[in-house]
Design a protein around this motif. Structure first.
Motif, mmCIF file in Angstrom:
data_model
loop_
_atom_site.group_PDB
_atom_site.id
_atom_site.type_symbol
_atom_site.label_atom_id
_atom_site.label_comp_id
_atom_site.label_asym_id
_atom_site.label_seq_id
_atom_site.Cartn_x
_atom_site.Cartn_y
_atom_site.Cartn_z
ATOM 1 N N MET A 83 0.513 -1.294 0.070
ATOM 2 C CA MET A 83 0.213 0.140 -0.039
ATOM 3 C C MET A 83 0.618 1.428 -0.143
ATOM 4 S SD MET A 83 -2.912 -0.970 0.436
ATOM 5 C CE MET A 83 -4.043 -2.247 0.896
ATOM 6 N N GLN A 84 2.089 1.318 1.321
ATOM 7 C CA GLN A 84 2.981 2.439 0.728
ATOM 8 C C GLN A 84 3.590 2.700 -0.466
ATOM 9 O OE1 GLN A 84 6.128 1.757 3.935
ATOM 10 N NE2 GLN A 84 5.523 4.369 4.226
ATOM 11 N N SER A 87 1.700 3.834 -3.371
ATOM 12 C CA SER A 87 0.910 4.803 -2.460
ATOM 13 C C SER A 87 0.467 6.228 -3.954
ATOM 14 C CB SER A 87 0.949 5.679 -1.131
ATOM 15 O OG SER A 87 2.531 6.463 -2.022
ATOM 16 N N GLY A 335 -2.744 -2.421 -3.679
ATOM 17 C CA GLY A 335 -1.422 -2.420 -2.707
ATOM 18 C C GLY A 335 -1.452 -3.765 -2.730
#
Length: 476
Positions: A83-84, A87, A335
């Motif tokens: 997910m990061q 982003s 993600g």
């Protein structure tokens, strides 16, 4: 006394196997990748400065290193880290959903679709090749297949009002952008980077790539038109018959209704849209904009267009919130899909897989070497679903390898284009593609049923172009 009627017993059929939920499928793929870190030897290439300041690899530097299989904690963190890492595209997906909900609240999408549908009313099938050609040209120039996320919300009401379905809308958006990205006549992110790595003149050989674009656009247009005609003749034949029930009630009889009225504020709002489109095009082609910059512009577009059309700030905010909810699943999928690459990279086996697949090509007969390269690039795309990222990892290996195999470097790049491009709208590890399906309300399993025959056709067409390029010693 009449004999008693015996009611036949109803034998319940066993439920047929169905594709697991996409969350489950991606989690399983990520789990398999984690297991591979215990089996596949760890290895690494040295990273060096690549084109445009981006990191590439030294093809002669591969070495086996100490194994670092994923721990349970590492695996547990793979999805949050995915997910990061993804982003920007996740945020872009949310903004697209919110902005288009604002535009729907202003009713300018419905007005525009109504007039466009009436324009094509008597020859509605022509809307398919026209839009596929237009979107393919845009994609082959600026290299952003992610714009399919922008097209789909507009195409769904248009296609359904013309008697087609959501699958037709998704196909127009996804296939057209993927075709332009694959042919890459002037795409800086794939052909541009690859030719810099291979030491070729930038955008050389565009003539053959232009022919490729024309051929694959014609094939794609005919394929989608054939499906659309079948749906228009019998709606039950639609892959998305159940999913489109609400949309059919809303849009199906739109052409039989009086022309939608448009007030002055809505007219000014519509006239402002080409200005924003021009800014996006200039930003992408001249300023190097990507997801982050386009997201910021779309936020402003939603606010400004909403205010021009007469929405209050509260209604604009509420529309954004509703739009965010509609694309939530697509954003989460991005993600989870990214977590697969995270696992392979943390386990130090991504480079090993690339090195092994590159070595496989050397065992192909010389006449099939280019096709072998395409197949290898296709497999690698599952793990690296990024055109520029795949170019930076694979072309430093494939360019010198092509010299040893008697394949021109221009042909090796064409093999990369075919192996990378078509798969962007097939593999579930492609984040923007999965988000697009969610926005369209289509399951990955249904899309595969629709698209797989066309994908096979494109692989065959790609193979024929590669055979031609190799037989003629194509250098551009």
């Amino acid at each position: 006394m009449e004999p008693q009627k015996v009611t036949p017993l109803k034998i319940k059929k066993k439920n047929s196997w169905s594709m697991p939920h996409i969350y489950v499928l991606l989690f399983l793929i990520s789990g398999i990748a984690a297991i591979l870190t215990y089996i596949v030897p760890a290895g690494s290439f040295e990273r060096v400065a690549g084109p445009n300041g981006r990191e590439s690899i030294d093809p002669d530097s591969f070495t086996e290193i100490e194994a670092s299989p994923l721990s349970f904690m590492d695996f547990m963190l793979a999805i949050p880290r995915g997910m990061q890492d993804a982003s920007e595209i996740i945020f872009f997906t949310f903004i697209i959903g919110g902005t288009f909900m604002v535009l729907r609240r202003t009713e300018i999408i419905e007005i525009g679709v109504d007039r466009l549908a009436r324009t094509f009313k008597n020859q509605s099938i022509l809307v398919i090749p026209v839009l596929i050609s237009l979107f393919a040209v845009i994609s082959t120039t600026i290299g952003t297949p992610e714009l399919s996320l922008v097209y789909i919300p507009v195409l769904i009401p248009l296609c359904i009002s013309l008697g087609y379905d959501s699958m037709t809308a998704a196909a127009i958006a996804l296939i057209s952008t993927a075709l332009g990205f694959t042919a890459a006549v002037m795409n800086p992110g794939t052909v541009g980077i690859s030719q810099q790595i291979a030491g070729l003149e930038i955008y050389s050989g565009f003539q053959l790539r232009l022919i490729v674009l024309v051929v694959i656009v014609i094939i794609g247009s005919v394929y989608v038109m054939r499906y659309a005609r079948k749906v228009k003749k019998d709606t039950v034949q639609s892959f998305t018959y159940d999913e489109d029930k609400t949309n059919r009630r809303t849009y199906k009889d739109a052409l039989n209704q009086p022309l939608k009225d448009m007030n002055k504020r809505q007219l000014f709002a519509i006239l402002s849209l080409p200005i924003f489109a021009a800014v996006v095009f200039y930003g992408v082609t001249q300023l190097g904009w990507f997801m982050l910059e386009m997201s910021g512009l779309f936020i402003f577009m939603g606010i400004i267009v909403g205010l021009i059309a007469g929405l209050s700030l509260t209604k604009i905010c509420e529309a954004y919130t509703e739009g965010f909810r509609e694309v939530l699943m697509g954003a989460i999928i991005i993600g989870i899909a990214r977590s697969v690459a995270i696992v392979l990279e943390d386990g130090q086996i991504m480079d090993t897989l690339v090195y092994a697949l590159g070595s496989v090509v050397g065992h192909f007969p010389s006449t099939l070497s280019a096709i072998g390269m395409m197949g290898v690039q296709l497999v690698i795309n599952f793990f690296i679903p990024s055109g520029s990222g795949q170019a930076l990892v694979t072309m430093p290996i494939m360019a010198p390898l092509s010299d040893m195999l008697g394949v021109t470097r221009q042909t090796a790049i064409l093999a990369f284009q075919f192996g990378d491009g078509f798969a962007h709208i097939l593999f579930p590890t492609s984040g923007y593609f999965m988000a697009a399906l969610v926005i369209a309300g289509i399951s990955w399993a249904k899309w595969v049923r629709f698209f797989l025959p066309l994908f096979i056709i494109y692989m065959a067409v790609g193979a024929m172009f590669l055979i031609y390029a190799q037989m003629t010693g194509w250098t551009g």
